[in-house]
Design a protein around this motif. Structure first.
Motif, PDB file in Angstrom:
ATOM      1  N   ASP A 222       0.813  -1.219   0.000  1.00 27.99           N
ATOM      2  CA  ASP A 222       0.000   0.000   0.000  1.00 27.99           C
ATOM      3  C   ASP A 222       0.849   1.273   0.000  1.00 27.99           C
ATOM      4  O   ASP A 222       0.744   2.108   0.873  1.00 27.99           O
ATOM      5  CB  ASP A 222      -0.981  -0.035   1.190  1.00 27.99           C
ATOM      6  CG  ASP A 222      -1.927  -1.226   1.090  1.00 27.99           C
ATOM      7  OD1 ASP A 222      -2.930  -1.123   0.371  1.00 27.99           O
ATOM      8  OD2 ASP A 222      -1.612  -2.288   1.683  1.00 27.99           O
TER       9      ASP A 222
ATOM     10  N   HIS B 126      -3.350  -4.349   1.677  1.00 32.66           N
ATOM     11  CA  HIS B 126      -4.711  -3.831   1.538  1.00 32.66           C
ATOM     12  C   HIS B 126      -5.192  -3.143   2.822  1.00 32.66           C
ATOM     13  O   HIS B 126      -5.727  -2.052   2.767  1.00 32.66           O
ATOM     14  CB  HIS B 126      -5.719  -4.914   1.126  1.00 32.66           C
ATOM     15  CG  HIS B 126      -7.115  -4.385   0.844  1.00 32.66           C
ATOM     16  ND1 HIS B 126      -7.354  -3.343  -0.015  1.00 32.66           N
ATOM     17  CD2 HIS B 126      -8.331  -4.760   1.309  1.00 32.66           C
ATOM     18  CE1 HIS B 126      -8.669  -3.113  -0.078  1.00 32.66           C
ATOM     19  NE2 HIS B 126      -9.276  -3.946   0.733  1.00 32.66           N
TER      20      HIS B 126
ATOM     21  N   HIS C 290      -2.969  -9.614  -1.667  1.00 36.69           N
ATOM     22  CA  HIS C 290      -3.710  -8.386  -1.368  1.00 36.69           C
ATOM     23  C   HIS C 290      -5.107  -8.831  -0.952  1.00 36.69           C
ATOM     24  O   HIS C 290      -5.827  -9.425  -1.744  1.00 36.69           O
ATOM     25  CB  HIS C 290      -3.755  -7.501  -2.619  1.00 36.69           C
ATOM     26  CG  HIS C 290      -4.088  -6.072  -2.336  1.00 36.69           C
ATOM     27  ND1 HIS C 290      -3.180  -5.189  -1.790  1.00 36.69           N
ATOM     28  CD2 HIS C 290      -5.232  -5.361  -2.517  1.00 36.69           C
ATOM     29  CE1 HIS C 290      -3.741  -3.998  -1.658  1.00 36.69           C
ATOM     30  NE2 HIS C 290      -4.988  -4.069  -2.079  1.00 36.69           N
TER      31      HIS C 290
ATOM     32  N   ASP D  95      -1.270  -2.321  -4.347  1.00 37.71           N
ATOM     33  CA  ASP D  95      -1.556  -0.896  -4.204  1.00 37.71           C
ATOM     34  C   ASP D  95      -0.271  -0.058  -4.156  1.00 37.71           C
ATOM     35  O   ASP D  95      -0.118   0.836  -3.339  1.00 37.71           O
ATOM     36  CB  ASP D  95      -2.456  -0.601  -2.995  1.00 37.71           C
ATOM     37  CG  ASP D  95      -3.897  -1.038  -3.215  1.00 37.71           C
ATOM     38  OD1 ASP D  95      -4.202  -1.538  -4.311  1.00 37.71           O
ATOM     39  OD2 ASP D  95      -4.722  -0.868  -2.293  1.00 37.71           O
TER      40      ASP D  95
ATOM     41  N   ASN E 296      -6.275  -3.669  -5.513  1.00 37.29           N
ATOM     42  CA  ASN E 296      -7.473  -3.075  -6.116  1.00 37.29           C
ATOM     43  C   ASN E 296      -7.194  -1.691  -6.700  1.00 37.29           C
ATOM     44  O   ASN E 296      -7.780  -1.308  -7.698  1.00 37.29           O
ATOM     45  CB  ASN E 296      -8.628  -3.021  -5.109  1.00 37.29           C
ATOM     46  CG  ASN E 296      -8.272  -2.338  -3.809  1.00 37.29           C
ATOM     47  OD1 ASN E 296      -7.252  -2.652  -3.203  1.00 37.29           O
ATOM     48  ND2 ASN E 296      -9.074  -1.396  -3.382  1.00 37.29           N
ATOM     49  N   HIS E 297      -6.281  -0.928  -6.081  1.00 38.42           N
ATOM     50  CA  HIS E 297      -5.997   0.418  -6.587  1.00 38.42           C
ATOM     51  C   HIS E 297      -5.148   0.415  -7.850  1.00 38.42           C
ATOM     52  O   HIS E 297      -5.235   1.336  -8.651  1.00 38.42           O
ATOM     53  CB  HIS E 297      -5.319   1.271  -5.510  1.00 38.42           C
ATOM     54  CG  HIS E 297      -6.282   1.856  -4.533  1.00 38.42           C
ATOM     55  ND1 HIS E 297      -6.842   3.105  -4.696  1.00 38.42           N
ATOM     56  CD2 HIS E 297      -6.812   1.359  -3.399  1.00 38.42           C
ATOM     57  CE1 HIS E 297      -7.660   3.351  -3.704  1.00 38.42           C
ATOM     58  NE2 HIS E 297      -7.672   2.305  -2.886  1.00 38.42           N
TER      59      HIS E 297
HETATM   60 MN    MN Z   1      -6.114  -2.114  -1.436  1.00 43.86          MN
END
Ligand code: MN
Length: 420
Positions: A8, A193, A161, A57, A92-93
């Motif tokens: 992250d 995450h 993640h 991320d 996800n990012h």
């Molecule tokens: Mn994330």
């Protein structure tokens, strides 16, 4: 072997909720996510890391231009020059479908596949890294379930993640149970995450490193990477190295000892100096909470702008401290004995509460009323082990304590309302 686990990074994400005011260290806060990555690389080189794994991320979203990718490539090149390999997955990012621009990375950097789990074996280190990145933003299946069995004779790292079994404030992506991860037979799970650092298990080690740089007022305290020492195939130490370039903090001032608003400012000085000391030279964005029943309440409430500005001026004096927000939650000071002498409704309530504490019959009647209420409460409020209520009100001592709490919370509010 020294394994470094980070996640992250959210490179180039802006820090949120920073109000501008005269003297605020705007420049120092800008670019903090990049400075944190530079610090991470520097610590990896200094401590002669064997391998860096990044659990998703890395980017906050699609790059505005190539500068973000170029920055990351430059930092990876510093690691390449120090012969430190890097394995990473998308989260996800920075899911494959979200990042439209691409840039080649130095040969020491290996991205794991997003379509299926992939394994990279570092023979010289005796380490295997298993992982799968996010192909798109919302991965709702348990990716870890398809990760391969561990490879015998090497140290197995799972890179993932995930929201694990659900974390408040985090999208429930790639859910999995820590027990299932443990059953996989790997030696270390490097999770990403969830932005709060957390050790889910020590046998085997399953850890969220947390994000590399706090980005808003709820991401407080030291942020960085986990340095994992492995000797003869076993983890002997997991330690945080803070690499954040700016720090978020909550500073609380108990104003109950303050006789004046100036005293509150003096107390705030101590709180802010404490936050600055903990940050060890980093700029600090602090949320200052002023609380308590205080004789300073009226002065603060009469001119909140002035006192908020006094506190900001104080922050400017205290090194690079920035008041992200000032929350004034004081209530008027009160002397219960004095309140009981009043001939208004406040006095009546104060006398009733004071009498209640010493009136066995009244406490008994109160208990009956509470029992009635308790019978109507849903069964979810009973604890799983004993079937008893967590909220216990069945003895005189806890009832007296509850009445005292009511006095402490209710009387200042009634008083403030009465002053109106
Ligand atoms: Mn994330």
């Amino acid at each position: 072997v020294k394994l470094v686990h980070a996640a992250d990074l959210h490179i180039d994400s802006p820090l949120r909720g920073l109000e501008r005011y005269e003297g605020a260290p705007v420049g120092a806060m800008r670019g903090a996510t990049r400075r944190a990555v530079e610090n991470l690389v520097a610590v990896c080189i200094e401590e002669r890391a064997s391998l860096l794994v990044l659990a998703g991320d890395l980017y906050d979203g699609d790059w505005k231009d190539y500068a973000t990718g170029l920055f990351f490539a430059q930092q990876m090149a510093r690691l390449a020059a120090a012969d430190i390999p890097v394995a990473w997955i998308r989260g996800n990012h920075d899911a494959a479908s979200r990042i439209s621009r691409h840039l080649g990375l130095p040969a020491n950097v290996r991205e794991l596949d997003t379509r299926a789990p992939e394994t990279v074996v570092y023979e010289a280190l005796g380490v295997a890294v298993h992982g799968q990145g996010f192909a798109q933003r919302a991965v709702t299946t348990d990716l870890a379930a398809r990760y391969p069995d561990p490879i015998r004779g090497v140290f197995n790292v799972g890179l993932l993640h995930t929201s694990a079994d659900g974390k408040p404030g985090h999208e429930p992506y790639a859910p999995c149970s820590p027990d299932a991860l443990a059953d996989k037979g790997y030696d270390y799970w490097a999770l990403g995450h969830v932005h709060a650092r957390e050790v889910l298990s020590r046998d085997p080690w399953i850890c969220f490193s947390g994000n590399l740089q706090g980005r808003h007022a709820r991401e407080t305290g030291p942020k960085g990477a986990l340095f994992v020492t492995v000797r003869e195939g076993a983890v002997t130490d997991v330690a945080l190295r803070a690499v954040d370039a700016a720090r978020w903090a909550r500073a609380e001032v108990d104003a109950s000892a303050a006789a004046s608003a100036h005293d509150v400012v003096d107390l705030a000085r101590e709180a802010l100096e404490g936050a600055a000391a903990e940050a060890e030279g980093r700029p600090v964005a602090a949320r200052l909470l002023v609380r308590g029943a205080s004789r300073a309440h009226d002065a603060l409430a009469d001119d909140p702008d002035r006192w908020e500005t006094e506190l900001r001026a104080l922050a400017n004096e205290t090194g690079e401290v920035w008041l992200e927000r000032v929350v004034m939650e004081t209530v008027p000071a009160m002397d219960p004995a004095e309140l009981e002498l009043r001939d208004d409704a406040v006095g009546q309530v104060a006398r009733t509460l004071a009498a209640l504490k010493n009136d066995e019959a009244a406490l008994g009647a109160l208990r009956e009323r509470i029992d009635e209420l308790v019978r109507k409460l849903p069964s979810e409020l009973r604890t799983r082990e004993t079937g008893e209520l967590e909220l216990r009100m069945d003895d005189r001592a806890s009832l007296r304590h509850a009445v005292a709490e009511v006095e402490r919370v209710l009387l200042p509010r009634l008083l403030a309302a009465a002053r109106g």
